[in-house]
Design a protein around this motif. Structure first.
Motif, PDB file in Angstrom:
ATOM      1  N   VAL A 220       1.961  92.247  96.185  1.00  0.00           N
ATOM      2  CA  VAL A 220       3.364  92.568  95.891  1.00  0.00           C
ATOM      3  C   VAL A 220       3.714  92.161  94.467  1.00  0.00           C
ATOM      4  N   LEU A 221       3.213  91.047  94.001  1.00  0.00           N
ATOM      5  CA  LEU A 221       3.497  90.608  92.629  1.00  0.00           C
ATOM      6  C   LEU A 221       2.856  91.533  91.607  1.00  0.00           C
ATOM      7  N   LYS A 222       1.698  92.097  91.945  1.00  0.00           N
ATOM      8  CA  LYS A 222       1.089  93.107  91.074  1.00  0.00           C
ATOM      9  C   LYS A 222       1.997  94.325  90.971  1.00  0.00           C
ATOM     10  N   VAL A 223       2.609  94.701  92.087  1.00  0.00           N
ATOM     11  CA  VAL A 223       3.556  95.818  92.091  1.00  0.00           C
ATOM     12  C   VAL A 223       4.759  95.500  91.211  1.00  0.00           C
ATOM     13  N   VAL A 230      11.986  92.141  86.119  1.00  0.00           N
ATOM     14  CA  VAL A 230      11.824  90.714  86.356  1.00  0.00           C
ATOM     15  C   VAL A 230      12.719  90.246  87.503  1.00  0.00           C
ATOM     16  N   GLY A 231      13.859  90.899  87.726  1.00  0.00           N
ATOM     17  CA  GLY A 231      14.739  90.518  88.828  1.00  0.00           C
ATOM     18  C   GLY A 231      14.073  90.684  90.178  1.00  0.00           C
ATOM     19  N   VAL A 232      13.371  91.792  90.358  1.00  0.00           N
ATOM     20  CA  VAL A 232      12.638  92.015  91.608  1.00  0.00           C
ATOM     21  C   VAL A 232      11.531  90.976  91.756  1.00  0.00           C
ATOM     22  N   GLY A 233      10.851  90.678  90.667  1.00  0.00           N
ATOM     23  CA  GLY A 233       9.801  89.669  90.699  1.00  0.00           C
ATOM     24  C   GLY A 233      10.329  88.299  91.067  1.00  0.00           C
ATOM     25  N   GLU A 234      11.514  87.953  90.575  1.00  0.00           N
ATOM     26  CA  GLU A 234      12.111  86.653  90.916  1.00  0.00           C
ATOM     27  C   GLU A 234      12.461  86.592  92.399  1.00  0.00           C
ATOM     28  N   GLU A 235      12.927  87.719  92.973  1.00  0.00           N
ATOM     29  CA  GLU A 235      13.233  87.752  94.403  1.00  0.00           C
ATOM     30  C   GLU A 235      11.963  87.516  95.227  1.00  0.00           C
ATOM     31  N   VAL A 236      10.870  88.146  94.836  1.00  0.00           N
ATOM     32  CA  VAL A 236       9.600  87.935  95.539  1.00  0.00           C
ATOM     33  C   VAL A 236       9.129  86.491  95.342  1.00  0.00           C
ATOM     34  N   HIS A 237       9.361  85.945  94.169  1.00  0.00           N
ATOM     35  CA  HIS A 237       9.001  84.546  93.897  1.00  0.00           C
ATOM     36  C   HIS A 237       9.719  83.618  94.873  1.00  0.00           C
ATOM     37  N   ARG A 238      10.989  83.899  95.160  1.00  0.00           N
ATOM     38  CA  ARG A 238      11.725  83.086  96.125  1.00  0.00           C
ATOM     39  C   ARG A 238      11.126  83.218  97.519  1.00  0.00           C
ATOM     40  N   VAL A 256       1.936  84.289  87.269  1.00  0.00           N
ATOM     41  CA  VAL A 256       1.766  84.236  85.808  1.00  0.00           C
ATOM     42  C   VAL A 256       1.619  85.640  85.246  1.00  0.00           C
ATOM     43  N   ASP A 257       0.789  86.437  85.887  1.00  0.00           N
ATOM     44  CA  ASP A 257       0.564  87.807  85.432  1.00  0.00           C
ATOM     45  C   ASP A 257       1.833  88.646  85.554  1.00  0.00           C
ATOM     46  N   MET A 258       2.569  88.470  86.663  1.00  0.00           N
ATOM     47  CA  MET A 258       3.788  89.248  86.884  1.00  0.00           C
ATOM     48  C   MET A 258       4.838  88.948  85.830  1.00  0.00           C
ATOM     49  N   TYR A 259       5.097  87.650  85.571  1.00  0.00           N
ATOM     50  CA  TYR A 259       6.138  87.296  84.602  1.00  0.00           C
ATOM     51  C   TYR A 259       5.769  87.739  83.182  1.00  0.00           C
ATOM     52  N   SER A 260       4.488  87.657  82.842  1.00  0.00           N
ATOM     53  CA  SER A 260       4.085  88.086  81.501  1.00  0.00           C
ATOM     54  C   SER A 260       4.243  89.597  81.347  1.00  0.00           C
ATOM     55  N   LYS A 261       3.953  90.357  82.413  1.00  0.00           N
ATOM     56  CA  LYS A 261       4.116  91.810  82.345  1.00  0.00           C
ATOM     57  C   LYS A 261       5.580  92.222  82.351  1.00  0.00           C
ATOM     58  N   GLY A 263       7.925  90.603  80.900  1.00  0.00           N
ATOM     59  CA  GLY A 263       8.567  90.210  79.644  1.00  0.00           C
ATOM     60  C   GLY A 263       9.020  88.775  79.561  1.00  0.00           C
ATOM     61  N   ASP A 264       8.891  88.002  80.655  1.00  0.00           N
ATOM     62  CA  ASP A 264       9.330  86.602  80.620  1.00  0.00           C
ATOM     63  C   ASP A 264       8.113  85.713  80.424  1.00  0.00           C
ATOM     64  N   ILE A 265       7.609  85.691  79.186  1.00  0.00           N
ATOM     65  CA  ILE A 265       6.400  84.935  78.898  1.00  0.00           C
ATOM     66  C   ILE A 265       6.648  83.426  78.985  1.00  0.00           C
ATOM     67  N   VAL A 266       7.922  83.001  78.795  1.00  0.00           N
ATOM     68  CA  VAL A 266       8.267  81.576  78.882  1.00  0.00           C
ATOM     69  C   VAL A 266       8.090  81.080  80.314  1.00  0.00           C
ATOM     70  N   LYS A 267       8.591  81.861  81.282  1.00  0.00           N
ATOM     71  CA  LYS A 267       8.451  81.459  82.683  1.00  0.00           C
ATOM     72  C   LYS A 267       6.985  81.532  83.110  1.00  0.00           C
ATOM     73  N   ALA A 268       6.256  82.495  82.575  1.00  0.00           N
ATOM     74  CA  ALA A 268       4.828  82.578  82.888  1.00  0.00           C
ATOM     75  C   ALA A 268       4.122  81.308  82.441  1.00  0.00           C
ATOM     76  N   ARG A 269       4.437  80.837  81.230  1.00  0.00           N
ATOM     77  CA  ARG A 269       3.796  79.621  80.718  1.00  0.00           C
ATOM     78  C   ARG A 269       4.244  78.392  81.506  1.00  0.00           C
ATOM     79  N   LYS A 270       5.496  78.407  81.979  1.00  0.00           N
ATOM     80  CA  LYS A 270       6.001  77.286  82.766  1.00  0.00           C
ATOM     81  C   LYS A 270       5.219  77.140  84.066  1.00  0.00           C
TER      82      LYS A 270
END
Length: 546
Positions: A220-223, A230-238, A256-261, A263-270
């Motif tokens: 799902v995160l690959k999707v 990024v909003g959809v990705g954050e919902e799946v993260h929850r 990490v891969d999802m957030y970098s794709k 556009g939120d490279i800061v959260k990916a690094r976090k």
């Protein structure tokens, strides 16, 4: 045993007979050598007769198999045995033939056999055998057995037969028991690039109360990364956190891969920094994320950390950083590390080295690598041709490519036609365009038409360039082609076609002041100052500065 019997019997018989004769001759006081010989002969003859009788008896018993085991006979199944199948697909086909024959005879098949064969079809990549097997499975069994139907859904989805997979999925009565069929469908849609369908299926899964498993969230995160929201990705993260998979290594790598794709490279690094254990996938995901966002310094730093930690970048990551670094010195250092690792001649890395050196003007180094490559693919040829896009050697490399038997693709001809446009080789460009369409059956795309418009425009053949655009589907012609034609009109002072091109661009890009400026320059060059002023006022009315 027979030999012992042969020698002992006559001696005993002779001895007893002699004794009998001896007693008789003593009584008669008479002895005759002839009688002795006759008696010995008779004894021997009697012994031989006994021996022959025993031998005949032995032969008779042997012929009746009284004392010997029966001679082995060939197994009937092996007399007319068929040759063994040569491939695993032939073996699978033979099994399915036997299965079909058994069903025709009314033999009941254990459901485990169907499940096992479906698994085999999936492992072998035998989709057509799987379709055949599907026809043999009783519909009632398929309807009630969730394990068999799930395996069939996975088989269809893994080969892109999404309509068939989803039809089976809809017919499943107990699909809420576990996540396996849902995962298969989501993965199938993701591989097909149908990200909207995949994410909709996931949220349907959540609504129906199906518990995600460890394989659900990486898919799902690959999707989410494919959608780029990024909003959809954050919902799946929850959802990941609520389901208790927040510390799973596979899920964290996918995050990490999802957030970098997205556009939120800061959260990916976090997330990367909080990981207790990082494998090569973690490092490579972070590295490619930095490369994707053009953060060259960060990419180089994490590459160095990765090497120091003893984690080897994969071929994709090395290729990505080689083609992205702007410093030739850094590229040379990475090349040196690649040589020390012994992976210089990996196809992906060697191709990237050609691109990296040609990007910095080191065509001699690019040619050296290309010439030393132990094997080449179409990317190798495209790379060396593209690196010579402003040199006549591009066509020479293409001729060598054909001699080597490598089939060119769309990218090959984009590079070739671009080289012809830069060099003004109209005849070669026309020949290559015809070769692409007629010999290699490649349907031209926008880039090919753009190169031809640029080729004719640079050569002053503005009418030919315009005719190419006219023959194309009007909806497919975008700002790139009209812009190339407008610039050609400026170079060669063609006011009529210049006006047509500019008006099309004013519709497609109403806020691009560059198009207005080009038309003004065309009017200025033609001495039409009033039209020049009219275009300037149009810019003012639209709020564009000049």
């Amino acid at each position: 045993m027979a030999s012992s019997w042969w020698y002992s019997t006559p001696l005993t018989t002779v001895t007893n007979t002699t004794r009998c004769y001896s007693f008789t001759s003593n009584n008669d006081q008479e002895c005759s050598s002839i009688n002795i010989l006759s008696l010995l002969y008779t004894a021997k003859k009697n012994t031989d007769n006994k021996k022959l009788k025993k031998l005949r008896k032995w032969d008779t018993q042997k012929s009746k198999n009284t004392f010997s085991y029966p001679k082995p006979k060939p197994t009937p199944l092996l007399i007319h045995q068929q040759p063994y199948p040569q491939t695993k697909f032939q073996a699978l086909e033979q099994v399915l033939n036997d299965l079909e024959a058994s069903l025709e005879k009314g033999i009941k098949i254990d459901p485990e056999i169907y499940a096992s064969l479906l698994e085999t079809c999936y492992r072998f990549g035998a989709i057509h055998h799987g379709i055949w097997l599907h026809r043999l499975i009783p519909p009632a069994l398929l309807h009630r057995n969730v394990g068999i139907s799930s395996k069939l859904v996975r088989l269809y989805a893994s080969f892109g037969y999404m309509d068939d997979a989803h039809d089976l999925f809809d017919q499943m009565t107990k699909r809420d028991m576990y996540a396996f069929p849902w995962n298969s469908l989501i993965s199938g849609y993701a591989e097909m690039g149908l990200y909207d369908d995949a994410i909709a299926l996931y949220f349907q899964m959540v609504e129906e109360g199906v518990e995600p498993d460890i394989f659900t969230f990486p898919r799902v995160l690959k999707v989410c990364g494919g959608i780029g929201l990024v909003g959809v990705g954050e919902e799946v993260h929850r959802h990941v956190v609520r389901c208790g998979f927040w510390d799973d290594g596979f899920v964290l790598n996918a995050l990490v891969d999802m957030y970098s794709k997205c556009g939120d490279i800061v959260k990916a690094r976090k997330i990367f920094n909080k990981m207790h254990f990082r494998d090569s996938v973690s490092w490579n995901s972070m590295l490619t994320g930095y490369v994707r966002h053009g953060l060259e310094v960060e990419a180089i730093n994490i590459f160095r950390q990765m090497v120091l930690k003893g984690e080897k970048p994969d071929y994709f990551s090395i290729s990505a950083i080689l083609t992205s670094v702007s410093s030739l010195d850094v590229g040379v250092q990475i090349h040196g590390w690649v040589i020390r690792q012994g992976v210089e001649w990996n196809l992906s890395i060697a191709n990237s080295l050609i691109i990296a050196y040609s990007k910095h003007g080191r065509l001699d180094k690019a040619r050296s690598i290309f010439n030393l490559m132990p094997e080449r693919d179409v990317v190798s040829w495209n790379s060396i041709i593209s690196s010579h896009c402003k040199h006549p050697e591009a066509i020479s490399y293409f001729e060598k490519m054909e001699e080597a038997g490598e089939v060119p693709d769309k990218i090959t001809f984009v590079s070739l036609l671009s080289a012809c446009a830069h060099l003004g080789l109209v005849n070669d460009g026309e020949r290559l365009f015809a070769l692409m369409c007629e010999k290699y059956k490649i349907k031209p795309i926008m880039e090919h038409y753009g190169c031809m418009v640029n080729l004719y425009g640079r050569a002053g053949l503005v009418e030919k360039a315009y005719s190419i655009i006219v023959r194309m589907d009007s909806e497919a012609v975008g700002p790139t082609l009209w812009g190339a034609l407008l610039y050609a009109c400026l170079l060669h002072g063609n006011v009529t076609i210049g006006e047509i091109s500019a008006n099309k661009l004013f519709e497609l890009e109403p806020d691009n002041e560059h198009n207005f400026v080009l038309l003004m320059k065309i009017y200025e060059k033609a001495g039409r100052l009033e039209d020049m002023e009219r275009i300037r006022m149009m810019m003012v009315d639209r709020g564009l500065d000049h």
